[in-house]
Design an enzyme around this catalytic site. Structure first.
Site, mmCIF file in Angstrom:
data_model
loop_
_atom_site.group_PDB
_atom_site.id
_atom_site.type_symbol
_atom_site.label_atom_id
_atom_site.label_comp_id
_atom_site.label_asym_id
_atom_site.label_seq_id
_atom_site.Cartn_x
_atom_site.Cartn_y
_atom_site.Cartn_z
ATOM 1 N N ARG A 167 0.272 9.799 10.590
ATOM 2 C CA ARG A 167 0.197 11.184 11.265
ATOM 3 C C ARG A 167 0.504 12.402 10.585
ATOM 4 O O ARG A 167 0.313 13.565 10.765
ATOM 5 C CB ARG A 167 1.178 10.935 12.284
ATOM 6 C CG ARG A 167 0.866 9.959 13.534
ATOM 7 C CD ARG A 167 2.059 9.462 14.086
ATOM 8 N NE ARG A 167 3.051 8.798 13.380
ATOM 9 C CZ ARG A 167 4.426 8.379 13.815
ATOM 10 N NH1 ARG A 167 4.435 8.308 15.162
ATOM 11 N NH2 ARG A 167 5.154 7.927 13.151
ATOM 12 N N SER A 180 1.839 6.655 4.217
ATOM 13 C CA SER A 180 2.855 7.836 3.945
ATOM 14 C C SER A 180 4.153 7.522 3.500
ATOM 15 O O SER A 180 4.715 8.224 2.899
ATOM 16 C CB SER A 180 3.007 8.943 5.089
ATOM 17 O OG SER A 180 3.458 8.240 6.188
ATOM 18 N N ARG A 181 4.825 6.456 3.992
ATOM 19 C CA ARG A 181 6.174 5.926 3.533
ATOM 20 C C ARG A 181 6.208 4.351 3.617
ATOM 21 O O ARG A 181 5.210 3.851 4.022
ATOM 22 C CB ARG A 181 7.140 6.325 4.778
ATOM 23 C CG ARG A 181 7.278 7.688 5.036
ATOM 24 C CD ARG A 181 8.182 8.265 5.946
ATOM 25 N NE ARG A 181 7.580 8.180 7.509
ATOM 26 C CZ ARG A 181 8.021 7.286 8.383
ATOM 27 N NH1 ARG A 181 9.126 6.408 8.196
ATOM 28 N NH2 ARG A 181 7.546 7.363 9.513
ATOM 29 N N SER A 197 4.923 -9.392 11.293
ATOM 30 C CA SER A 197 6.586 -9.532 11.105
ATOM 31 C C SER A 197 6.822 -11.010 11.330
ATOM 32 O O SER A 197 6.117 -11.583 12.098
ATOM 33 C CB SER A 197 7.193 -8.368 11.855
ATOM 34 O OG SER A 197 8.616 -8.787 11.815
ATOM 35 N N TYR A 221 8.603 -5.266 20.140
ATOM 36 C CA TYR A 221 7.996 -5.197 18.787
ATOM 37 C C TYR A 221 7.397 -6.788 18.411
ATOM 38 O O TYR A 221 6.534 -6.828 17.891
ATOM 39 C CB TYR A 221 9.257 -5.039 17.969
ATOM 40 C CG TYR A 221 9.044 -4.957 16.410
ATOM 41 C CD1 TYR A 221 8.081 -3.837 15.803
ATOM 42 C CD2 TYR A 221 9.365 -6.051 15.632
ATOM 43 C CE1 TYR A 221 7.956 -3.708 14.302
ATOM 44 C CE2 TYR A 221 9.042 -5.809 14.181
ATOM 45 C CZ TYR A 221 8.600 -4.648 13.574
ATOM 46 O OH TYR A 221 8.198 -4.564 12.187
#
Ligand code: NAP
Length: 252
Positions: free
Chosen positions: A38, A15-16, A145, A158
């Site tokens: 979501r 979505s982004r 990452s 994270y």
């Protein structure tokens, strides 16, 4: 793996940010795309604006899915199996980050990172593997990452989730390589998205000074690396670092 007419690229976290650009890029090079996150309406909007497929092809699909909820992943994978019928490329871009020193980190926040960034990717892989094994073809690209390898202050949860993703991806690559399925991690450094938008200008400058290429990366540059891993038929179990040389230079 080329974007032939029958190829389907599924993007969780489409979505982004990085995921949305991966949807756009893969559609442009010929894939039918499934965009999942979501936010159902945002995914629908992403799909509406993708490069149209020629008549007779599946077109693009969107599906609501919270990767941190097993039932939601199972339902989304069922939808993909029934409607798309293929999954040639699976990109796990759904991810969250909430910086905090370990001493202040709440247990729920630890679980939040691990459930979304690590367990979420494991569940989507498990859900779509039957399709890939049946096809005897598939490329899984888990977005990790650089901090999963080098660590970072304030990012213990994270980083742990992203480090776990490397072990998971390498194990999976060994499990399914003989059956035509590859799995790799793409490990970005700092990329311009909502996730890095909150970094203060001063901190951004400090970070940029430690990056040999002297800027943050773009979502398009990350999507190009996804395209490479989707096509790189003799590459599996690897971590492709896309960080402008930051971790090599001993940055962060
Ligand atoms: P972003 O702009 O914040 O987008 C995060 C994406 O993840 C959104 O599409 C969001 O969708 C989705 N998402 C979050 N939680 C989800 C959940 N529980 N279920 C389903 N979707 C969920 O972040 P980004 O920068 O594009 O990051 C994409 C990936 O790259 C992440 O894994 C991130 O850790 C990794 N990464 C980013 C950078 C960077 O500098 N930007 C660096 C290294 C790694 P909804 O909110 O619509 O659900």
């Amino acid at each position: 793996m080329s974007g032939s007419s029958a190829s389907v690229c599924v993007v969780f976290g489409g979505s982004r940010g990085i995921g949305r650009t991966v949807c756009q890029h893969m559609a442009r090079i010929g894939y039918s795309v499934v965009c999942a996150s979501r936010q159902r309406e945002t995914c629908e909007e992403v799909v509406k604006n993708l490069t149209k497929q020629t008549e007779g092809e599946m077109g693009h699909l969107s599906v609501e899915c919270d990767v941190s909820e097993e039932e939601s992943v199972v339902a989304a994978c069922q939808f993909i199996i029934e409607r798309a019928k293929r999954a040639d490329v699976l990109v796990n871009a759904a991810g969250v980050n909430k910086d905090s020193l370990l001493m202040r980190l709440k247990s729920n926040d630890i679980r939040y990172h691990v459930n979304t960034n690590l367990v979420g990717s494991m569940l989507t892989c498990r859900g779509l593997l039957p399709l890939m094994l049946k096809q005897r073809r598939g490329a899984i690209i888990n977005i990790g990452s650089v901090v999963g390898s080098v660590g970072n202050v304030g990012q213990s949860a994270y980083s742990a989730s992203k480090a776990g993703l490397i072990g998971f991806t390498r194990s999976l690559a060994k499990e399914v390589g003989s059956r035509g399925v590859r799995a790799n991690v793409l490990a970005p450094g700092f990329i311009e998205t909502d996730m890095t938008a909150g970094i203060s200008a001063d901190s951004q400058q400090l970070l940029i000074d430690s990056i040999p290429i002297r800027r943050f990366g773009t979502v398009e540059e990350t999507a190009h690396a996804v395209e490479f891993l989707a096509a790189a038929s003799y590459v599996t179990g690897q971590v492709l670092v896309v960080d402008g040389g930051m971790s090599m230079a001993g940055g962060i």
